[in-house]
Design a protein around this motif. Structure first.
Motif, PDB file in Angstrom:
ATOM      1  N   UNK A   1       0.831  -1.190   0.000  1.00 34.88           N
ATOM      2  CA  UNK A   1       0.000   0.000   0.000  1.00 34.88           C
ATOM      3  C   UNK A   1       0.873   1.250   0.000  1.00 34.88           C
ATOM      4  N   UNK A   2       0.723   2.088  -1.017  1.00 34.68           N
ATOM      5  CA  UNK A   2       1.498   3.322  -1.087  1.00 34.68           C
ATOM      6  C   UNK A   2       1.137   4.242   0.071  1.00 34.68           C
ATOM      7  N   UNK A   3      -0.133   4.232   0.471  1.00 32.31           N
ATOM      8  CA  UNK A   3      -0.572   5.083   1.576  1.00 32.31           C
ATOM      9  C   UNK A   3       0.128   4.688   2.881  1.00 32.31           C
ATOM     10  N   UNK A   4       0.222   3.387   3.154  1.00 36.32           N
ATOM     11  CA  UNK A   4       0.914   2.929   4.366  1.00 36.32           C
ATOM     12  C   UNK A   4       2.405   3.253   4.303  1.00 36.32           C
ATOM     13  N   UNK A   5       3.005   3.145   3.116  1.00 34.02           N
ATOM     14  CA  UNK A   5       4.417   3.502   2.963  1.00 34.02           C
ATOM     15  C   UNK A   5       4.626   4.975   3.309  1.00 34.02           C
TER      16      UNK A   5
ATOM     17  N   UNK B   1       4.535  12.692  -5.991  1.00 32.99           N
ATOM     18  CA  UNK B   1       5.628  13.517  -5.478  1.00 32.99           C
ATOM     19  C   UNK B   1       5.233  14.994  -5.458  1.00 32.99           C
ATOM     20  N   UNK B   2       4.412  15.429  -6.410  1.00 30.07           N
ATOM     21  CA  UNK B   2       3.937  16.815  -6.380  1.00 30.07           C
ATOM     22  C   UNK B   2       3.075  17.059  -5.144  1.00 30.07           C
ATOM     23  N   UNK B   3       2.226  16.084  -4.818  1.00 36.16           N
ATOM     24  CA  UNK B   3       1.399  16.211  -3.604  1.00 36.16           C
ATOM     25  C   UNK B   3       2.276  16.221  -2.362  1.00 36.16           C
TER      26      UNK B   3
ATOM     27  N   UNK C   1      -3.903   9.976  -0.415  1.00 35.42           N
ATOM     28  CA  UNK C   1      -2.561  10.490  -0.147  1.00 35.42           C
ATOM     29  C   UNK C   1      -2.637  11.908   0.406  1.00 35.42           C
ATOM     30  N   UNK C   2      -3.499  12.724  -0.168  1.00 33.94           N
ATOM     31  CA  UNK C   2      -3.641  14.104   0.318  1.00 33.94           C
ATOM     32  C   UNK C   2      -4.162  14.138   1.749  1.00 33.94           C
ATOM     33  N   UNK C   3      -5.159  13.309   2.036  1.00 32.87           N
ATOM     34  CA  UNK C   3      -5.693  13.241   3.404  1.00 32.87           C
ATOM     35  C   UNK C   3      -4.589  12.867   4.385  1.00 32.87           C
ATOM     36  N   UNK C   4      -3.811  11.871   4.000  1.00 34.17           N
ATOM     37  CA  UNK C   4      -2.742  11.391   4.873  1.00 34.17           C
ATOM     38  C   UNK C   4      -1.730  12.495   5.160  1.00 34.17           C
TER      39      UNK C   4
ATOM     40  N   UNK D   1      -3.431   1.756  10.413  1.00 34.22           N
ATOM     41  CA  UNK D   1      -4.398   0.903   9.717  1.00 34.22           C
ATOM     42  C   UNK D   1      -5.810   1.472   9.847  1.00 34.22           C
ATOM     43  N   UNK D   2      -6.157   1.981  11.023  1.00 39.09           N
ATOM     44  CA  UNK D   2      -7.481   2.588  11.198  1.00 39.09           C
ATOM     45  C   UNK D   2      -7.628   3.850  10.339  1.00 39.09           C
ATOM     46  N   UNK D   3      -6.551   4.607  10.205  1.00 44.42           N
ATOM     47  CA  UNK D   3      -6.578   5.775   9.332  1.00 44.42           C
ATOM     48  C   UNK D   3      -6.866   5.367   7.893  1.00 44.42           C
ATOM     49  N   UNK D   4      -6.219   4.296   7.449  1.00 45.03           N
ATOM     50  CA  UNK D   4      -6.438   3.804   6.092  1.00 45.03           C
ATOM     51  C   UNK D   4      -7.885   3.346   5.913  1.00 45.03           C
ATOM     52  N   UNK D   5      -8.450   2.678   6.935  1.00 47.12           N
ATOM     53  CA  UNK D   5      -9.845   2.243   6.837  1.00 47.12           C
ATOM     54  C   UNK D   5     -10.781   3.442   6.689  1.00 47.12           C
TER      55      UNK D   5
END
Length: 446
Positions: free
Chosen positions: A159-163, A298-300, A352-355, A379-383
């Motif tokens: 998961x790119x978001x978890x990375x 990468x821009x984000x 990605x922006x939210x994260x 993990x809860x954030x991703x959910x």
């Protein structure tokens, strides 16, 4: 000007820019820059903009992002999703709602090599929505299945978001990726059970199952079964190389991403040679897609780093922590409120922006002040990000599947998405109530 007023002005500018559809990266960078100028002056703003963008994307650990994206695009152009769907559909088609169950499993499997919910929903949706209609599902319900199951792309590793969560917070990327496995499997299980219940109650069907279609698809699948199994084997090889290598300690996360991308390239070359060519057009398309997605990510990151620098300079994380702790609420309730606040953000922003916007604010409160596990919180954030991707009025995944060729109207998909929002909330509350489901497997690799 007071810092609180400056923060309010910068946030208002960010919201206005997003509402007029300025790209997220530029909206974050512009609002953050204005905030820094008002807060610290032009000289500090100039020095910050001179060095911060390079610092934000020059870290060695960020290599994992383009490598995972490249791996996913190479496999995306190798028809892996189609092979997986045909095999799973053949295995479960006799179950009530079997083709919808096959769609969920296909999304989960493709997520294991893709890492993007949008790519998963778009790719699998093209294959499965019309197929589910043939078996009697309404078009809106079929699209809702894809929209919800596609969100697994931001949970199941890689998961790119978890990375990116690990890069932002210095949590172990290896443990974060491994932490997504059990919740991902739990999500698949609950979605499958929900579809079985809907099929039993007749929810989402426009007519009874057509036996002629079952036989027709069965024969078609049988005639191509060896090649389809080969496609599934390729997917398993990639997953074992990446996640197996990380879990066993053979590779770091960065090395696993690079080796996975190389393995995906070799598989594409061998598949093209076996099928008689077309390698160069597929490879060129995969590289273009990979470059485009990587540039966007990468821009984000650059835009979010500027906005985050402003937020931290204004002391917002500390003020937020003090404000949250001033309420006479239990720590778990505070965490739940912070997580639930991500749902409306998911209606208008990508994951990605939210994260990148919220984690610098919320992570210190949850982990440092309240003492919860950073892995569990990730993990809860991703959910919650997943839930936002399918929540009206602007669930991004819903618009993706509705925008496919001959896709259903958006309002018809939203009309059928409620049951899946309920299922996602059930999954969230299970993970929230039993943290060991998330933390058990990462603890094994320490």
């Amino acid at each position: 000007m007071e810092p609180n007023l400056i923060v309010g002005l910068a946030v208002a500018i960010l919201i206005i820019l997003l509402l007029i559809e300025v790209p997220v990266a530029f909206s974050l960078a512009a609002s953050g820059t204005i905030g820094i100028v008002l807060l610290r002056g032009l000289s500090v703003a100039g020095a910050t903009l001179e060095s911060l963008p390079f610092q934000a994307i020059s870290g060695f650990t960020l290599i994992v992002v383009p490598m995972f994206i490249l791996m996913g695009t190479l496999l995306l152009h190798g028809n892996i999703a189609e092979d997986l769907f045909r095999i799973t559909n053949r295995l479960v088609r006799r179950l009530e709602g079997g083709v919808a169950i096959a769609t969920v499993i296909t999304c989960a499997g493709f997520s294991a090599v893709c890492g993007s919910s949008v790519a998963t929903a778009a790719t699998v949706g093209r294959l499965t929505i019309s197929e589910m209609e043939r078996y009697g599902f309404s078009q809106g319900f079929a699209a809702a299945v894809v929209a919800c199951a596609g969100t697994l792309g931001v949970l199941i590793p890689p998961s790119i978001v978890l990375v990116l969560f690990g890069i932002i917070t210095d949590e172990s990327i290896v443990e974060l990726l491994v932490a997504g496995i059990v919740p991902g499997l739990l999500s698949v299980l609950i979605l499958v059970l929900g579809i079985l219940v809907c099929a039993r109650l007749g929810i989402g069907f426009t007519r009874g199952l057509e036996q002629a279609n079952v036989s027709e698809v069965s024969e078609a699948d049988h005639s191509t079964e060896p090649s389809k199994i080969g496609g599934v084997v390729k997917l398993l090889i990639i997953f074992l190389i990446v996640i197996g290598g990380i879990y066993s300690g053979v590779f770091t996360a960065t090395e696993a991403a690079a080796v996975g991308a190389l393995a995906a390239l070799v598989i594409m070359i061998l598949s093209s040679l076996a099928n008689g060519g077309n390698l160069l057009p597929k490879l060129a398309s995969a590289l273009r897609d990979s470059a485009s997605i990587t540039s966007m990510v990468f821009a984000i990151i650059v835009g979010a780093s500027i906005f985050s620098f402003f937020i931290v300079s204004a002391g917002v994380p500390d003020k937020l922590a003090m404000w949250m702790l001033s309420f006479d609420l239990s720590p778990r309730l505070l965490v739940m409120l912070l997580l639930l606040s991500l749902i409306p953000l998911g209606m208008v922003l990508d994951g990605i922006s939210i994260l990148l916007i919220t984690v610098p604010l919320f992570y210190p409160v949850v982990v440092t002040e309240l003492g919860f596990s950073g892995i569990w919180y990730a993990v809860l954030t991703v959910k919650m990000i997943e839930l936002g991707l399918i929540t009206p009025p602007i669930g991004i995944n819903v618009f993706i599947v509705a925008g496919l060729v001959d896709g259903p109207p958006v309002e018809r998909v939203f009309a059928n998405i409620t049951i899946f929002i309920v299922l996602d909330l059930i999954i969230f509350f299970i993970l929230f109530s039993f943290p060991d489901i998330v933390t058990w497997l990462p603890a094994r690799i320490k």
